[in-house]
Design an enzyme around this catalytic site. Structure first.
Site, mmCIF file in Angstrom:
data_model
loop_
_atom_site.group_PDB
_atom_site.id
_atom_site.type_symbol
_atom_site.label_atom_id
_atom_site.label_comp_id
_atom_site.label_asym_id
_atom_site.label_seq_id
_atom_site.Cartn_x
_atom_site.Cartn_y
_atom_site.Cartn_z
ATOM 1 N N ASP A 35 -0.980 -0.098 7.513
ATOM 2 C CA ASP A 35 -2.388 -0.538 7.548
ATOM 3 C C ASP A 35 -2.445 -2.057 7.342
ATOM 4 O O ASP A 35 -3.004 -2.552 6.364
ATOM 5 C CB ASP A 35 -3.225 0.193 6.490
ATOM 6 C CG ASP A 35 -2.732 -0.037 5.046
ATOM 7 O OD1 ASP A 35 -3.575 0.136 4.126
ATOM 8 O OD2 ASP A 35 -1.554 -0.407 4.850
ATOM 9 N N ASP A 66 1.036 -7.401 3.177
ATOM 10 C CA ASP A 66 2.383 -6.939 2.839
ATOM 11 C C ASP A 66 2.928 -5.984 3.891
ATOM 12 O O ASP A 66 4.144 -5.952 4.148
ATOM 13 C CB ASP A 66 2.437 -6.333 1.440
ATOM 14 C CG ASP A 66 1.383 -5.266 1.197
ATOM 15 O OD1 ASP A 66 0.323 -5.301 1.835
ATOM 16 O OD2 ASP A 66 1.630 -4.381 0.364
ATOM 17 N N ASP A 67 2.016 -5.239 4.575
ATOM 18 C CA ASP A 67 2.466 -4.458 5.731
ATOM 19 C C ASP A 67 3.051 -5.392 6.787
ATOM 20 O O ASP A 67 4.028 -5.065 7.457
ATOM 21 C CB ASP A 67 1.302 -3.699 6.357
ATOM 22 C CG ASP A 67 0.587 -2.779 5.412
ATOM 23 O OD1 ASP A 67 -0.210 -3.277 4.588
ATOM 24 O OD2 ASP A 67 0.835 -1.576 5.470
ATOM 25 N N ASN A 115 -6.235 -0.616 4.327
ATOM 26 C CA ASN A 115 -6.629 -1.956 3.852
ATOM 27 C C ASN A 115 -7.903 -2.430 4.544
ATOM 28 O O ASN A 115 -8.718 -3.137 3.942
ATOM 29 C CB ASN A 115 -5.515 -2.965 4.121
ATOM 30 C CG ASN A 115 -4.378 -2.839 3.139
ATOM 31 O OD1 ASN A 115 -4.595 -2.542 1.964
ATOM 32 N ND2 ASN A 115 -3.156 -3.018 3.624
ATOM 33 N N THR A 153 3.433 2.903 4.813
ATOM 34 C CA THR A 153 3.073 1.842 3.868
ATOM 35 C C THR A 153 1.558 1.729 3.697
ATOM 36 O O THR A 153 1.044 0.683 3.288
ATOM 37 C CB THR A 153 3.637 0.478 4.318
ATOM 38 O OG1 THR A 153 3.039 0.134 5.583
ATOM 39 C CG2 THR A 153 5.148 0.521 4.451
ATOM 40 N N ASN A 203 -3.097 0.514 -9.726
ATOM 41 C CA ASN A 203 -3.742 -0.776 -9.409
ATOM 42 C C ASN A 203 -5.206 -0.563 -8.992
ATOM 43 O O ASN A 203 -6.100 -1.242 -9.449
ATOM 44 C CB ASN A 203 -2.973 -1.587 -8.361
ATOM 45 C CG ASN A 203 -2.744 -0.848 -7.049
ATOM 46 O OD1 ASN A 203 -3.286 0.235 -6.837
ATOM 47 N ND2 ASN A 203 -1.931 -1.435 -6.167
ATOM 48 N N GLU A 256 -2.576 4.299 -7.573
ATOM 49 C CA GLU A 256 -2.247 3.192 -6.661
ATOM 50 C C GLU A 256 -3.095 3.374 -5.403
ATOM 51 O O GLU A 256 -3.429 4.505 -5.015
ATOM 52 C CB GLU A 256 -0.731 3.267 -6.360
ATOM 53 C CG GLU A 256 -0.219 2.221 -5.399
ATOM 54 C CD GLU A 256 -0.459 2.660 -3.959
ATOM 55 O OE1 GLU A 256 -0.405 3.874 -3.685
ATOM 56 O OE2 GLU A 256 -0.751 1.782 -3.140
ATOM 57 N N PHE A 257 -3.410 2.282 -4.712
ATOM 58 C CA PHE A 257 -4.386 2.295 -3.617
ATOM 59 C C PHE A 257 -4.049 3.315 -2.523
ATOM 60 O O PHE A 257 -4.905 4.096 -2.105
ATOM 61 C CB PHE A 257 -4.472 0.880 -3.015
ATOM 62 C CG PHE A 257 -5.383 0.765 -1.817
ATOM 63 C CD1 PHE A 257 -4.853 0.791 -0.538
ATOM 64 C CD2 PHE A 257 -6.757 0.651 -1.973
ATOM 65 C CE1 PHE A 257 -5.683 0.689 0.571
ATOM 66 C CE2 PHE A 257 -7.594 0.549 -0.869
ATOM 67 C CZ PHE A 257 -7.049 0.570 0.404
ATOM 68 N N ASN A 258 -2.819 3.292 -1.990
ATOM 69 C CA ASN A 258 -2.502 4.153 -0.846
ATOM 70 C C ASN A 258 -2.714 5.631 -1.169
ATOM 71 O O ASN A 258 -3.174 6.404 -0.333
ATOM 72 C CB ASN A 258 -1.047 3.944 -0.398
ATOM 73 C CG ASN A 258 -0.839 2.617 0.287
ATOM 74 O OD1 ASN A 258 -1.779 2.025 0.817
ATOM 75 N ND2 ASN A 258 0.393 2.122 0.256
ATOM 76 N N HIS A 267 4.381 -5.484 -1.707
ATOM 77 C CA HIS A 267 4.732 -4.070 -1.900
ATOM 78 C C HIS A 267 5.510 -3.448 -0.731
ATOM 79 O O HIS A 267 6.597 -2.908 -0.913
ATOM 80 C CB HIS A 267 3.452 -3.250 -2.105
ATOM 81 C CG HIS A 267 2.541 -3.758 -3.167
ATOM 82 N ND1 HIS A 267 2.704 -3.444 -4.517
ATOM 83 C CD2 HIS A 267 1.438 -4.543 -3.097
ATOM 84 C CE1 HIS A 267 1.739 -4.022 -5.215
ATOM 85 N NE2 HIS A 267 0.962 -4.698 -4.392
ATOM 86 N N ASP A 268 4.933 -3.500 0.464
ATOM 87 C CA ASP A 268 5.378 -2.619 1.545
ATOM 88 C C ASP A 268 6.801 -2.827 2.047
ATOM 89 O O ASP A 268 7.493 -1.838 2.342
ATOM 90 C CB ASP A 268 4.388 -2.728 2.717
ATOM 91 C CG ASP A 268 3.028 -2.170 2.352
ATOM 92 O OD1 ASP A 268 2.034 -2.630 2.911
ATOM 93 O OD2 ASP A 268 2.973 -1.267 1.479
HETATM 94 O O1 RIB Z 1 -1.123 -0.722 -3.578
HETATM 95 C C1 RIB Z 1 -0.451 -1.489 -2.614
HETATM 96 C C2 RIB Z 1 -0.586 -0.877 -1.268
HETATM 97 O O2 RIB Z 1 -1.952 -0.830 -0.894
HETATM 98 C C3 RIB Z 1 0.097 -1.689 -0.146
HETATM 99 O O3 RIB Z 1 0.518 -0.812 0.856
HETATM 100 C C4 RIB Z 1 -1.000 -2.576 0.363
HETATM 101 O O4 RIB Z 1 -0.808 -2.935 1.738
HETATM 102 C C5 RIB Z 1 -2.174 -1.660 0.240
HETATM 103 O O5 RIB Z 1 -2.213 -0.849 1.401
HETATM 104 CA CA CA Z 2 -0.119 -1.179 3.172
#
Ligand code: RIB
Ligand code: CA
Length: 309
Positions: free
Chosen positions: A10, A14-15, A39, A124, A158, A164-166, A239-240
């Site tokens: 997405d 970082d992707d 994202n 990711t 986070n 965590e977001f994903n 991160h990714d």
């Molecule tokens: O929490 C970090 C993740 O969420 C990463 O994949 C960043 O790109 C967001 O998608």
């Molecule tokens: Ca991502």
């Protein structure tokens, strides 16, 4: 040894680094890129993926997948990635068209047409496409070498205190992925928070002195500011690409074979990846949690790959 991967993403700053790592590293054969709402909206992250592929000279097929979670409304992350999903840089106009297949079908086709055990899935973003592919073609679970996913965390969140977001964007999809009979390595915040784009790392990237290194410099300039403002990181965790680096060089990460459960209904804990670390409990699934990272070795792979592009 060259590893075949499918990158489900997405982009997302970082992707984007994960895409460049996969495209530039000689030990990765990038079989396909699929996009998922996360994202930013599906339209935006897909446009970003096409622009990044053009920049990096990627010829693998690219398909758009699900625009949002299985059973929830999409929550995006403009505060970190901006309105475009890749603020801070200008992408080239796409040099290629999208593959006409849905991302889920591209994932299934790529796996089913390859010898068993040759493809590693690297999600990711939210796990919507991966869960949908499992539901549509359960046989992929026996044919995929491993799922190396960026998401979750054993001890930190986070998006919330627990999540965590994903994982939080689509916890039902994550539950399906973590429960399936395949090897999952959770490359979570416990290790990705260590993978920070420090001034020394950025100096090494700038020293490459190429158009791509300059692009990455601009990309990170925005990412530094947003991570400082939103999450008080002096240097942003990237991160990714850690999930890609694990495929390239598994020794980069220390992992534990542990049961991992995804909370889908907690008042405070929805999206949590609960890792069962009780020593007397034997894992009944092939789920592994990353607990440590060789950060210097990680960045060596990323910088090497960027230098190859
Ligand atoms: O929490 C970090 C993740 O969420 C990463 O994949 C960043 O790109 C967001 O998608
Ligand atoms: Ca991502």
């Amino acid at each position: 040894m060259v590893k075949d991967i499918i990158l489900d993403c997405d982009p997302g700053h970082d992707d984007a680094i994960a895409i460049l790592l996969a495209a530039g590293h000689h030990d990765i054969n990038l079989r396909a890129i699929t996009t998922v709402g996360g994202n930013q909206t599906l339209e935006k992250v897909t446009r970003n993926a096409l622009g990044l592929a053009t920049l990096a000279g990627i010829t693998a097929p690219i398909s758009a997948g699900h625009d949002g979670p299985l059973n929830r409304n999409l929550v995006t992350s403009p505060e970190i990635h901006g309105e475009s999903g890749l603020d801070g840089v200008t992408l080239p106009d796409p040099a290629m068209d999208l593959d006409p297949r849905h991302g889920v079908d591209l994932i299934i086709d790529a796996i089913m047409e390859s010898d068993p055990g040759t493809i590693t899935l690297v999600p990711t973003g939210p796990l919507t496409n991966i869960a949908s592919a499992l539901q549509k073609q359960p046989e992929i679970a026996s044919r995929v070498a491993e799922v190396s996913l960026m998401g979750g965390g054993a001890s930190v969140g986070n998006a919330t205190a627990a999540a965590e977001f994903n994982i939080l964007v689509d916890p039902e999809a994550a539950d399906i992925v973590f429960s399936a009979p395949w090897k999952v390595t959770m490359v979570g915040l416990d290790v990705t928070h260590e993978a920070q784009a420090t001034p020394d790392v950025l100096d090494q990237i700038r020293a490459l002195n190429t158009p791509i290194s300059s692009f990455v410099d601009d990309l990170m300039a925005f990412f530094i500011r947003s991570n400082q403002r939103e999450q008080q990181f002096a240097a942003p965790p990237v991160h990714d690409p850690v999930a890609v680096a694990h495929v390239i060089d598994p020794g980069i990460l220390a992992t534990e074979h542990r049961p991992i459960f995804v909370e889908t209904a907690g008042k405070y804990t929805t999206g949590m990846t609960l890792v069962d670390r009780r020593p007397w409990i034997n894992p009944d699934k092939n789920t592994h949690v990353a607990t440590g990272i060789d950060v210097d070795r990680f960045w060596d792979h990323v910088i090497n790959a960027i230098g190859n592009l």
